[in-house]
Design a protein around this motif. Structure first.
Motif, PDB file in Angstrom:
ATOM      1  N   GLU A  19     -24.160  23.428  40.319  1.00  0.00           N
ATOM      2  CA  GLU A  19     -23.194  23.192  39.091  1.00  0.00           C
ATOM      3  C   GLU A  19     -21.875  22.809  39.497  1.00  0.00           C
ATOM      4  OE1 GLU A  19     -23.078  27.039  37.179  1.00  0.00           O
ATOM      5  OE2 GLU A  19     -25.096  26.880  36.618  1.00  0.00           O
ATOM      6  N   ILE A  20     -21.364  23.189  40.696  1.00  0.00           N
ATOM      7  CA  ILE A  20     -19.818  22.763  40.949  1.00  0.00           C
ATOM      8  C   ILE A  20     -19.943  21.261  41.430  1.00  0.00           C
ATOM      9  CG2 ILE A  20     -18.976  25.004  41.139  1.00  0.00           C
ATOM     10  CD1 ILE A  20     -19.134  24.523  44.200  1.00  0.00           C
ATOM     11  N   ALA A  21     -21.198  20.832  41.922  1.00  0.00           N
ATOM     12  CA  ALA A  21     -21.338  19.490  42.526  1.00  0.00           C
ATOM     13  C   ALA A  21     -21.041  18.554  41.196  1.00  0.00           C
ATOM     14  CB  ALA A  21     -22.675  19.216  43.185  1.00  0.00           C
ATOM     15  N   ASN A  22     -21.689  19.040  40.117  1.00  0.00           N
ATOM     16  CA  ASN A  22     -21.802  18.177  38.754  1.00  0.00           C
ATOM     17  C   ASN A  22     -20.461  18.529  38.065  1.00  0.00           C
ATOM     18  OD1 ASN A  22     -24.084  16.777  39.681  1.00  0.00           O
ATOM     19  ND2 ASN A  22     -25.004  18.629  39.105  1.00  0.00           N
ATOM     20  N   SER A  23     -19.630  19.220  38.382  1.00  0.00           N
ATOM     21  CA  SER A  23     -18.385  19.571  37.382  1.00  0.00           C
ATOM     22  C   SER A  23     -17.083  18.716  37.525  1.00  0.00           C
ATOM     23  CB  SER A  23     -18.170  21.038  37.678  1.00  0.00           C
ATOM     24  OG  SER A  23     -17.400  21.342  38.880  1.00  0.00           O
ATOM     25  N   THR A  24     -16.338  18.778  36.740  1.00  0.00           N
ATOM     26  CA  THR A  24     -14.914  18.123  37.099  1.00  0.00           C
ATOM     27  C   THR A  24     -13.907  19.254  37.017  1.00  0.00           C
ATOM     28  OG1 THR A  24     -14.712  17.389  34.691  1.00  0.00           O
ATOM     29  CG2 THR A  24     -15.707  15.959  36.385  1.00  0.00           C
ATOM     30  N   GLY A  25     -12.719  18.890  37.240  1.00  0.00           N
ATOM     31  CA  GLY A  25     -11.728  19.920  37.071  1.00  0.00           C
ATOM     32  C   GLY A  25     -11.665  20.994  38.158  1.00  0.00           C
ATOM     33  N   PRO A  26     -10.421  22.048  38.167  1.00  0.00           N
ATOM     34  CA  PRO A  26     -10.678  22.948  39.226  1.00  0.00           C
ATOM     35  C   PRO A  26     -11.798  23.975  39.208  1.00  0.00           C
ATOM     36  CG  PRO A  26      -9.160  23.560  37.071  1.00  0.00           C
ATOM     37  CD  PRO A  26      -9.854  22.175  36.897  1.00  0.00           C
ATOM     38  N   LYS A  75     -14.594  20.004  49.084  1.00  0.00           N
ATOM     39  CA  LYS A  75     -13.659  19.188  49.799  1.00  0.00           C
ATOM     40  C   LYS A  75     -13.045  18.201  48.822  1.00  0.00           C
ATOM     41  CE  LYS A  75     -13.521  15.606  53.379  1.00  0.00           C
ATOM     42  NZ  LYS A  75     -12.122  15.174  53.181  1.00  0.00           N
ATOM     43  N   ASP A  76     -11.739  18.054  48.659  1.00  0.00           N
ATOM     44  CA  ASP A  76     -11.055  17.371  47.670  1.00  0.00           C
ATOM     45  C   ASP A  76     -10.925  17.689  46.107  1.00  0.00           C
ATOM     46  OD1 ASP A  76     -10.266  15.564  49.542  1.00  0.00           O
ATOM     47  OD2 ASP A  76     -11.861  14.402  49.510  1.00  0.00           O
ATOM     48  N   ARG A  77     -11.398  19.159  46.154  1.00  0.00           N
ATOM     49  CA  ARG A  77     -11.359  19.896  44.797  1.00  0.00           C
ATOM     50  C   ARG A  77     -10.140  20.675  44.510  1.00  0.00           C
ATOM     51  NH1 ARG A  77     -16.351  19.584  42.070  1.00  0.00           N
ATOM     52  NH2 ARG A  77     -15.018  20.397  40.445  1.00  0.00           N
ATOM     53  N   GLU A  78      -9.830  20.684  43.398  1.00  0.00           N
ATOM     54  CA  GLU A  78      -8.622  21.646  43.050  1.00  0.00           C
ATOM     55  C   GLU A  78      -9.505  23.227  43.139  1.00  0.00           C
ATOM     56  OE1 GLU A  78      -5.554  22.973  39.698  1.00  0.00           O
ATOM     57  OE2 GLU A  78      -6.734  21.185  39.464  1.00  0.00           O
ATOM     58  N   CYS A  79      -8.799  23.973  43.653  1.00  0.00           N
ATOM     59  CA  CYS A  79      -9.698  25.466  43.863  1.00  0.00           C
ATOM     60  C   CYS A  79      -8.739  26.517  43.442  1.00  0.00           C
ATOM     61  CB  CYS A  79     -10.253  25.527  44.923  1.00  0.00           C
ATOM     62  SG  CYS A  79     -11.517  24.354  45.723  1.00  0.00           S
ATOM     63  N   ILE A  80      -9.099  27.468  42.735  1.00  0.00           N
ATOM     64  CA  ILE A  80      -8.065  28.534  42.356  1.00  0.00           C
ATOM     65  C   ILE A  80      -9.050  29.681  42.903  1.00  0.00           C
ATOM     66  CG2 ILE A  80      -7.193  29.971  40.611  1.00  0.00           C
ATOM     67  CD1 ILE A  80      -7.295  27.178  38.841  1.00  0.00           C
TER      68      ILE A  80
END
Length: 156
Positions: free
Chosen positions: A84-91, A129-134
């Motif tokens: 799911e995160i592979a296909n998501s955008t945003g944080p 990698k290169d994703r905004e993470c919280i």
């Protein structure tokens, strides 16, 4: 033919946790860890007793049936909901545990976890990698340690 070859993940989880179920533990969840295409690689069984004690164990299909444990991952274990995160955008929110991750997902927030408080070092963090993470750990000492370990992995 061995009946375990036809066993569903849910039935296998009940069988493998049978001793704990007889001790009064109740099923809470069966979390599927997948590859980037959504194919289940292994599961985490989560049970809870009325006294608050938790029983959490991994299980996987070994070619003959399901057994407790995790398969070997040469580059680290996959993150929860990695497909799911592979296909998501945003944080992407990183939580300490699957239950919090699932709760965020239910309200439309991209979230993942490596598992429990001591799981950060064994996970493959490259999908972020290169994703905004919280990083959103539990509010306790173990959670603080998890947040520090995850932050170190993400910054590396």
């Amino acid at each position: 033919m061995d009946v375990t070859k036809q066993e569903t993940p849910k039935a296998a989880a009940r069988r493998l946790s049978g001793a704990m179920l007889r001790k009064g533990f109740k099923p809470v969840a069966l979390h599927a860890y997948t590859d980037a295409d959504g194919r289940a690689l292994y599961y985490r069984i989560r049970l809870k007793h009325t006294d608050g004690e938790k029983w959490i164990r991994p299980m996987y299909e070994n070619g003959e049936g399901f057994e407790l444990g995790e398969p070997k991952f040469p580059n680290g274990k996959p993150l929860y909901r990695v497909h799911e995160i592979a296909n998501s955008t945003g944080p992407v929110f990183i939580t300490e545990g699957e239950n919090t991750c699932d709760a965020l997902r239910k309200i439309g927030i991209a979230a993942t976890t490596s598992g429990g408080a001591s799981s950060a070092d064994s996970a493959d963090w490259t999908p972020l990698k290169d994703r905004e993470c919280i990083v959103w750990p539990d509010n306790d000492e173990a959670g603080a340690g998890y947040a520090q370990a995850v932050t170190g992995k993400l910054c590396a």
